[in-house]
Design an enzyme around this catalytic site. Structure first.
Site, PDB file in Angstrom:
ATOM      1  CB  THR A   1      -0.898  -0.057   0.804  1.00  0.00           C
ATOM      2  OG1 THR A   1      -2.023  -1.022   0.967  1.00  0.00           O
ATOM      3  CG2 THR A   1      -2.008   1.543   0.726  1.00  0.00           C
TER       4      THR A   1
ATOM      5  CD  GLU B   1      -5.145  -7.333  -1.154  1.00  0.00           C
ATOM      6  OE1 GLU B   1      -4.920  -8.468  -1.094  1.00  0.00           O
ATOM      7  OE2 GLU B   1      -5.139  -7.048  -0.142  1.00  0.00           O
TER       8      GLU B   1
ATOM      9  CD  GLN C   1      -0.686 -12.235   2.025  1.00  0.00           C
ATOM     10  OE1 GLN C   1      -1.373 -12.315   2.187  1.00  0.00           O
ATOM     11  NE2 GLN C   1       0.324 -11.643   1.360  1.00  0.00           N
TER      12      GLN C   1
END
Length: 734
Positions: A33, A219, A249
C-alpha cells in the site's frame, strides 16, 4: 530528503516505473500500500493530472484507508484522484451511461434481501420446488456465472440435459427479466453491465480510457474474470496499468477469484515489467522461513522468497494434544500465563482456525477463564441461527412452557403456520391460562383456526415423539432424531452453498458438544445439558474494551497482524479440509489451502504456535486424523524441540498411534474406528432372549458372521430393532 528515499530499492523501482504495464508481486508484509500511495504522489509530481489516475481496491475500508493516506502524503489536488472499490467505480459510470443498455439512470441496487425476494417470486412463477432447490442455491449459481461473464444462454449451452442446470438457467433468465422490469441491478451486475457497456459503446469506453490514463489495482490476486475484463478494457488504450498482488495469498476461489489473472498477467501484457517485493517488515526471519518452506510446495505460483532485517526470532512451537479439549485448555492457559507475567496484553493474541465451528471450545474455555475475547467474522457460537433453532427444539422437548422457543421454531423449517394462526393460538392460551405449546396441543378446539389446525398437528406430534424417545435414547441420538425428523439438516444440504456448509459444520459441532457432555456428566440429562449451555451462552458480554483475545477464521485474518498467533486444528481433514482432499481436482484445491496456511503463518509478528489433536470430535464421532501435511512441510530447523529424548518419544508415540489405526485417514461423518477381537462363538443364537445394558431385554432376530465380528439384529421390547456388533453389544442370554 526526498519522500522516496524512505523506500527500499524494489519499492522505489516500482514507484518510479510509471509507463506501460507493471506487475508488482508484493509478498506478505512488504509494504504494498505504501508503494501505491507513493506512486500516486510521484505521478502527480511528473505532471499527471490527478483526475487521470484511478486506484481500485476491493473493500470500502481499504479504499477509505488508501484515500486518507493519499490525502496526507499528496495534499492539494489529491481529492481529484479516483480512489474507490470496483463496485463504486462501476456505479459512477453506470449512473451516467446505463441508458445506453435500456435501463433508466436512476436504477436501484438490490442487496441480498432484495435478491432473495425476487428469487422467491421467480421460483413461484417457474414452479421450482424450493425444498429441492433453495433460493440461496440459485442465487449462488447465478452469481458464479456472472463472475465468469456468463449469461443465461451460456448456461443453456452447458446444461447438456442436466435437470438442475436447466432449472438454474431458467431461473437466471427470469431473474434477470425481473431485475430489468424493476430497473434494478444486483452487485454482480454492476461489474457485468459496465463491461457490457464498454463492449457495446466504443465512445463511452474511449471516454473513460482517456479519463483514466494511469490505473492501479490493489489485491489483484482476488479479481474474478469480470473484474479482469473491466480493467483490461479500460487499460487497453494507454496500457499504463499497475497491478499489485500476491499469488501466494489468493484464497478466495470460493468467491469467484481467479488466480490465473495474476499468474498469466505477462501473457496478456507481454511487455509487462515484473517487480518483486520480498522484504518483509512484519515478522521475524524464522517465521518467514516457515512460510517460505510451506508455500514452495505449490506448483502454480511465481517464485519469491520473503526475508527481513528484523531479528531471527524464536523457533515456532508445534504441540500435538490428545484431543481438542486439551488443545483449547493449553492455549487459553498459555495466554493467561503470559499476560499474568506482564509479557503481553490480551489484544496481542489471535487464535486462527479453518472453520467458524472450531471457535466453540475456545469461546467456552476463555469464558471460564474470565479472559475477554472478540469473535471476528462470525457471531458467538451459541448465538448462531442454526444453534439457537436446534436448542429451541430441545427446550420445547424438555420444557413445553418455553413460549419463546415455540415461537422461534414452530415454522422452522416452514410449515405454513402464519402470524394470524399463531396469534389466535396465543389468545386461546392467554384466555385459558396455559402455555403456547399446551394451546397448540388443543388446536382442534380453538375457534377460527379451521384448516390451520392440520398444519399445527405435525409440529406437536414431532415434539411428543421426541419426548417419548427420551426414555430410551441417548441425548446424541435425540439430537440426531430432531435433525432427521425436522428435515433441518437435509434442507441445508440441498441448499449447497458456502454459507449452508458453514451452518452444517456448526450443527456438527453442537452434536460434538452434546456427546462430550454425555461422556463427562455423571448423570446426563437434557435439562442438565441445556443448563450447561446456558451458563456459557448467556454470560455477560466481556468486551468492555478493546483489550481482547481475537478469534477468527484464517480467511478473516487476511490483511491483519498480531504479535502472537496460534494456528489450531492443524490436521488432515481439518486443514486442509476434507472437501479439498476429496475434491474432483484435489491438487488445485490443496494448493489453495496451502496458500491459506501461508496467510495464517505470515499474520504473526513475533511468535507462532501451531497445534493439532490426535483425536477430535466431529458430528459427535471421534475422528483420528494425521498431522496436517502443511506441518510436515515446515523445515525442522524452524521448529522448537524440548529435547532429543522427548522428541524421540513423541515420534515413537506417533508411529505406534498411526500403526494401531492402520494409517486411518478421517473422512467426513465416518463412524468411530476400533480394534476388535472376534469371539470364536456366541452364547446365544437367533430366537434367543437377550439383555442389553442400555436397551434392556429383546429377541435376537438375525446373526450375520463377518470377517472381523458378528453383526447382531435384535428387536428390543422398548427400544425397537437395533443392529450392533457382538463385541460391543455385550449381550447376555436370559
Amino acid at each position: 530528503m526526498s519522500i522516496y528515499d524512505t523506500l527500499n530499492p524494489e519499492q522505489k523501482e516500482a514507484v518510479l516505473h510509471t509507463e506501460g504495464p507493471l506487475l508488482i508481486l508484493a509478498g506478505a508484509g512488504s509494504g504494498k500500500t505504501r508503494v501505491l500511495i507513493h506512486r500516486i504522489a510521484y505521478l502527480m509530481e511528473q505532471g499527471v493530472n490527478p483526475w487521470n489516475i484511478l486506484a481500485i481496491t476491493f473493500t470500502n475500508k481499504a479504499a477509505g484507508e488508501m484515500r486518507d493516506r493519499v490525502d496526507k502524503l499528496v495534499g492539494f489536488g489529491s481529492e481529484s484522484v479516483w480512489v474507490s472499490t470496483f463496485h463504486s467505480t462501476c456505479v459512477r459510470i453506470l449512473r451516467r451511461y446505463i441508458d445506453r443498455l435500456g435501463f433508466d439512470n436512476s436504477f436501484s441496487i438490490y442487496d441480498t434481501d432484495d435478491q432473495k425476494s425476487v428469487m422467491k417470486e421467480v421460483c413461484k412463477l417457474l414452479q421450482i420446488d424450493t425444498k429441492i432447490m433453495k433460493e440461496r442455491y440459485l442465487l449462488s449459481a447465478i452469481s458464479r456465472a456472472k463472475d465468469e461473464l456468463k449469461g443465461p444462454l451460456d448456461l443453456q449451452l452447458e446444461a447438456s440435459e442436466n435437470y438442475y442446470q436447466e432449472r438454474v438457467m431458467e431461473a437466471y433468465m427470469e431473474y434477470q427479466s425481473q431485475l430489468r422490469k424493476n430497473n434494478a441491478l444486483d452487485f454482480d451486475d454492476l461489474i457485468v453491465k459496465t463491461v457490457e457497456l464498454f463492449q457495446n459503446c466504443p465512445d463511452v469506453l474511449e471516454y473513460y480510457q482517456d479519463r483514466f490514463r494511469y490505473i492501479m489495482v490493489d489485491e489483484y490476486q482476488d479479481t474474478n474474470t469480470a473484474q479482469f475484463k473491466l480493467i483490461q478494457l479500460l487499460a487497453s488504450k494507454y496500457r499504463n496499468l499497475c497491478v499489485v498482488g500476491d499469488d501466494d495469498q489468493s484464497i478466495y476461489k470460493f468467491r469467484g477469484a481467479n488466480i490465473k489473472n495474476i499468474l498469466n498477467f505477462e501473457e496478456v501484457f507481454p511487455d509487462a515489467k515484473v517487480i518483486r517485493l520480498e522484504q518483509n517488515y512484519r515478522s521475524t526471519q524464522n517465521i518467514l522461513n516457515v512460510a517460505n518452506g510451506v508455500i514452495r510446495n505449490n506448483m502454480g505460483r511465481k517464485e519469491k522468497r520473503l526475508w527481513t532485517e528484523n531479528e531471527e526470532g524464536k523457533p515456532i512451537v508445534f504441540r500435538q494434544f490428545l484431543n481438542a479439549f486439551e488443545e483449547a485448555e493449553y492455549i487459553v492457559e498459555d495466554i493467561r500465563r503470559h499476560v499474568r507475567e506482564g509479557e503481553a496484553d490480551y489484544q496481542d493474541y489471535a487464535i486462527l482456525y479453518r472453520t467458524n465451528a472450531q471457535s466453540r471450545l475456545f469461546e467456552e474455555k476463555l469464558i471460564f477463564a474470565n479472559i475477554p475475547y472478540k469473535l471476528i467474522g462470525g457471531v458467538n457460537f451459541y448465538a448462531r441461527k442454526e444453534i439457537k433453532d436446534l436448542l429451541a427444539y430441545l427446550k420445547i422437548i424438555d420444557n413445553g412452557r418455553d413460549d419463546l422457543a415455540v415461537r422461534r421454531v414452530i415454522n422452522v423449517p416452514k410449515r405454513g403456520i402464519g402470524a394470524t394462526t399463531l396469534n389466535r393460538v396465543q389468545d386461546y392460551a392467554t384466555a385459558y391460562g396455559i402455555g403456547l405449546y399446551d394451546a397448540l396441543l388443543r388446536a382442534d378446539e380453538i375457534p377460527g383456526l379451521g384448516r390451520s389446525s392440520s398444519k399445527i398437528r405435525p409440529f406437536t406430534v414431532l415434539i411428543q415423539t421426541m419426548r417419548s424417545k427420551m426414555e430410551y435414547c441417548s441425548l446424541t441420538e435425540l439430537m440426531e432424531a430432531v435433525l432427521e425428523e425436522t428435515g433441518y439438516r437435509k434442507e441445508l444440504e440441498l441448499e449447497d452453498t458456502e454459507e449452508s456448509q458453514g451452518r452444517l459444520e456448526n450443527i456438527d459441532e453442537l452434536l460434538s458438544k452434546v456427546t462430550a457432555y454425555e461422556e463427562s456428566a455423571e448423570t446426563p440429562t437434557l435439562s442438565g445439558f441445556l443448563e450447561e449451555v446456558a451458563l456459557v451462552a448467556d454470560i455477560d458480554n466481556l468486551e468492555s474494551d478493546s483489550n481482547c483475545v481475537v478469534l477468527m477464521t484464517l480467511h478473516s485474518a487476511k490483511g491483519l497482524e498480531f504479535p502472537y498467533v496460534y494456528m489450531v486444528g492443524m490436521e488432515d481433514g481439518i486443514f486442509p479440509s476434507y472437501m479439498s482432499l476429496d475434491a474432483e481436482n484435489p491438487e488445485e484445491e490443496i494448493e489453495e489451502e496451502r496458500r491459506l496456511c501461508y496467510v495464517g503463518i505470515t499474520r504473526s509478528k513475533k511468535e507462532l504456535t501451531i497445534t493439532a489433536a490426535q483425536q477430535r470430535m466431529i458430528r459427535g464421532q471421534t475422528m483420528y486424523n494425521n498431522i496436517s501435511r502443511f506441518v510436515r512441510e515446515i523445515p525442522q530447523e524452524c521448529m522448537s524441540h524440548v529435547g532429543k529424548k522427548e522428541k524421540q518419544t513423541e515420534r515413537q508415540k506417533q508411529a505406534t498411534y498411526i500403526q494401531a489405526r492402520n494409517n486411518f485417514r478421517a473422512k467426513p461423518f465416518e463412524p468411530k474406528q476400533f480394534t476388535v477381537k472376534k469371539a470364536s462363538s456366541l452364547e446365544y443364537s437367533e430366537g434367543d432372549r437377550v439383555r442389553h445394558i442400555k436397551f434392556g431385554e429383546g429377541t435376537v432376530l438375525e446373526i450375520t458372521e463377518g470377517g472381523k465380528d458378528y453383526e447382531v439384529r435384535v428387536d428390543f421390547d422398548s427400544a425397537g430393532v437395533k443392529r450392533m456388533f457382538a463385541s460391543f453389544a455385550k449381550l447376555r442370554k436370559i
